[in-house]
Design a protein around this motif. Sequence first.
Motif, mmCIF file in Angstrom:
data_model
loop_
_atom_site.group_PDB
_atom_site.id
_atom_site.type_symbol
_atom_site.label_atom_id
_atom_site.label_comp_id
_atom_site.label_asym_id
_atom_site.label_seq_id
_atom_site.Cartn_x
_atom_site.Cartn_y
_atom_site.Cartn_z
ATOM 1 N N VAL A 68 0.830 -1.211 0.000
ATOM 2 C CA VAL A 68 0.000 0.000 0.000
ATOM 3 C C VAL A 68 0.865 1.261 0.000
ATOM 4 N N GLY A 69 2.176 1.073 -0.235
ATOM 5 C CA GLY A 69 3.056 2.220 -0.400
ATOM 6 C C GLY A 69 3.444 2.941 0.871
ATOM 7 N N LEU A 70 3.401 2.243 2.006
ATOM 8 C CA LEU A 70 3.772 2.856 3.275
ATOM 9 C C LEU A 70 5.182 2.448 3.658
ATOM 10 N N PRO A 71 5.911 3.293 4.368
ATOM 11 C CA PRO A 71 7.270 2.939 4.776
ATOM 12 C C PRO A 71 7.259 1.908 5.907
ATOM 13 N N TRP A 72 8.281 1.069 5.937
ATOM 14 C CA TRP A 72 8.442 0.096 7.010
ATOM 15 C C TRP A 72 8.946 0.802 8.258
ATOM 16 N N ASP A 73 8.205 0.692 9.354
ATOM 17 C CA ASP A 73 8.586 1.306 10.619
ATOM 18 C C ASP A 73 8.525 0.234 11.704
ATOM 19 N N PRO A 74 9.686 -0.288 12.120
ATOM 20 C CA PRO A 74 9.682 -1.361 13.123
ATOM 21 C C PRO A 74 9.065 -0.945 14.450
ATOM 22 N N ALA A 75 8.973 0.348 14.711
ATOM 23 C CA ALA A 75 8.368 0.809 15.962
ATOM 24 C C ALA A 75 6.882 0.488 16.014
ATOM 25 N N LEU A 76 6.281 0.225 14.851
ATOM 26 C CA LEU A 76 4.848 -0.070 14.809
ATOM 27 C C LEU A 76 4.546 -1.548 15.059
ATOM 28 N N VAL A 77 5.578 -2.350 15.289
ATOM 29 C CA VAL A 77 5.397 -3.767 15.620
ATOM 30 C C VAL A 77 5.805 -3.977 17.071
ATOM 31 N N SER A 78 4.863 -4.441 17.881
ATOM 32 C CA SER A 78 5.122 -4.663 19.301
ATOM 33 C C SER A 78 4.655 -6.061 19.672
ATOM 34 N N SER A 79 5.477 -6.801 20.386
ATOM 35 C CA SER A 79 5.144 -8.188 20.701
ATOM 36 C C SER A 79 4.143 -8.289 21.844
ATOM 37 N N GLY A 80 3.079 -9.038 21.592
ATOM 38 C CA GLY A 80 2.104 -9.349 22.631
ATOM 39 C C GLY A 80 2.302 -10.732 23.200
ATOM 40 N N GLU A 81 3.387 -11.427 22.763
ATOM 41 C CA GLU A 81 3.763 -12.743 23.306
ATOM 42 C C GLU A 81 2.620 -13.755 23.283
ATOM 43 N N SER A 82 1.693 -13.575 22.354
ATOM 44 C CA SER A 82 0.587 -14.523 22.153
ATOM 45 C C SER A 82 -0.348 -14.629 23.355
ATOM 46 N N SER A 83 -0.340 -13.641 24.235
ATOM 47 C CA SER A 83 -1.169 -13.658 25.443
ATOM 48 C C SER A 83 -1.889 -12.318 25.609
ATOM 49 N N ALA A 84 -2.964 -12.329 26.372
ATOM 50 C CA ALA A 84 -3.808 -11.145 26.492
ATOM 51 C C ALA A 84 -3.126 -9.982 27.214
ATOM 52 N N GLU A 85 -2.532 -10.248 28.378
ATOM 53 C CA GLU A 85 -1.955 -9.161 29.161
ATOM 54 C C GLU A 85 -0.770 -8.510 28.463
ATOM 55 N N PRO A 86 0.183 -9.294 27.925
ATOM 56 C CA PRO A 86 1.265 -8.658 27.164
ATOM 57 C C PRO A 86 0.762 -7.883 25.944
ATOM 58 N N ALA A 87 -0.322 -8.357 25.331
ATOM 59 C CA ALA A 87 -0.882 -7.645 24.181
ATOM 60 C C ALA A 87 -1.445 -6.295 24.603
ATOM 61 N N SER A 88 -2.066 -6.260 25.767
ATOM 62 C CA SER A 88 -2.565 -4.995 26.299
ATOM 63 C C SER A 88 -1.417 -4.010 26.506
ATOM 64 N N THR A 89 -0.322 -4.505 27.067
ATOM 65 C CA THR A 89 0.861 -3.664 27.265
ATOM 66 C C THR A 89 1.448 -3.224 25.932
ATOM 67 N N ALA A 90 1.447 -4.127 24.950
ATOM 68 C CA ALA A 90 2.000 -3.798 23.639
ATOM 69 C C ALA A 90 1.236 -2.665 22.973
ATOM 70 N N LEU A 91 -0.096 -2.690 23.066
ATOM 71 C CA LEU A 91 -0.869 -1.591 22.486
ATOM 72 C C LEU A 91 -0.590 -0.293 23.229
ATOM 73 N N HIS A 92 -0.458 -0.365 24.538
ATOM 74 C CA HIS A 92 -0.115 0.831 25.321
ATOM 75 C C HIS A 92 1.194 1.447 24.803
ATOM 76 N N GLN A 93 2.165 0.604 24.491
ATOM 77 C CA GLN A 93 3.446 1.100 23.979
ATOM 78 C C GLN A 93 3.277 1.741 22.609
ATOM 79 N N LEU A 94 2.452 1.150 21.761
ATOM 80 C CA LEU A 94 2.224 1.736 20.438
ATOM 81 C C LEU A 94 1.528 3.082 20.540
ATOM 82 N N LEU A 95 0.590 3.182 21.458
ATOM 83 C CA LEU A 95 -0.159 4.438 21.614
ATOM 84 C C LEU A 95 0.706 5.542 22.209
#
Length: 335
Positions: free
Chosen positions: A206-233
């Motif tokens: 879609v023509g967007l630049p690759w930004d590794p900061a936009l990928v955050s690991s949620g470790e396949s679990s709910a609580e780490p995923a919640s933390t991961a979104l917090h970091q992205l925000l």
Amino acid sequence: MVTMQDVAKLAGVSITTVSHVVNSTRQVAPATRERVLAAIEETGYTGDAIARSLVTGGTRSLGVAISVVTNPYFAELMQAIEREATASGYTLLLMDTHDEAEVEQSAVRMLRSRRVDGLLLTPTPTAPRSVLPELRQIGVPTVLVDRLPGFRGVDQVGPENVQATSTLVQHLGELGHERIGLISGRSGLTTSEERVLGYRLGVGRVGLPWDPALVSSGESSAEPASTALHQLLALDRPPTAVIAGNNVMMSGVLRSARAHGLRIPQDLAVAGYDEVDWADLVDPPLTTMAQPVAEIGTEAVRMLLSRIAEPGREDRTVRLPPRMIHRQSCGCAPE
């Protein structure tokens, strides 16, 4: 090399008793039999009779080593496996690996000690260096399910991850989102790596630049995923859309979005890899990429039975495509 004498010494019984348990040549008291089986598991003993029965298929049973407690997806997968195995006249012996390498190795050895005819395995990240070479060496018919590490000499069946994740990214990009985040799964899992690759592919398409900061690991679990979104925000330029890498992490994403007071999809568009049984019950209903779980389970059993019948055939890898279920969490109006 572990011998029958080693097993006998550890179990506190005679070699003859071990032989009777291994070869089913005489009834052994249940408590004694359990001691012998535990010793076989602990030592990793794979005597000729056990190896031979694994190859020739004398017990009409299949072993399943799978992490059933960490993700409801695997519970659904087990239902499909059990259905197909039962229809084919086989019983199942299930061991939960808890997604831990040591537990996985113990589970596989226990199933071998029970002389299953073949083995279905969802491998941990270390399996290609530990249990898989061992299984291949002794000729245990094996099919890897869901996670496909590309290990040669075994059959494998699972979902197509790369193009499916790319499709989700492209959909969000076509809706105008220029900052699309990914909550990725546990590091080391092939499914996680493939979905990150698909994300990168979709971003490029879609023509967007690759930004590794936009990928955050949620470790396949709910609580780490919640933390991961917090970091992205918390980024200077936070995402306006996010993809959850599996169904368990989706719940963490939604919880974190609510904690931040975000409205979905007005403030944050959301899509997920994996269907969840409550996807159409939340408001708004969730756009997901649904895996063909029943088909994967059915194909896994059929591949294993084919391997038992034809141990010398070429190994196969089968990838089954997921299906996008288009709802409103991505920002689209109801169809």
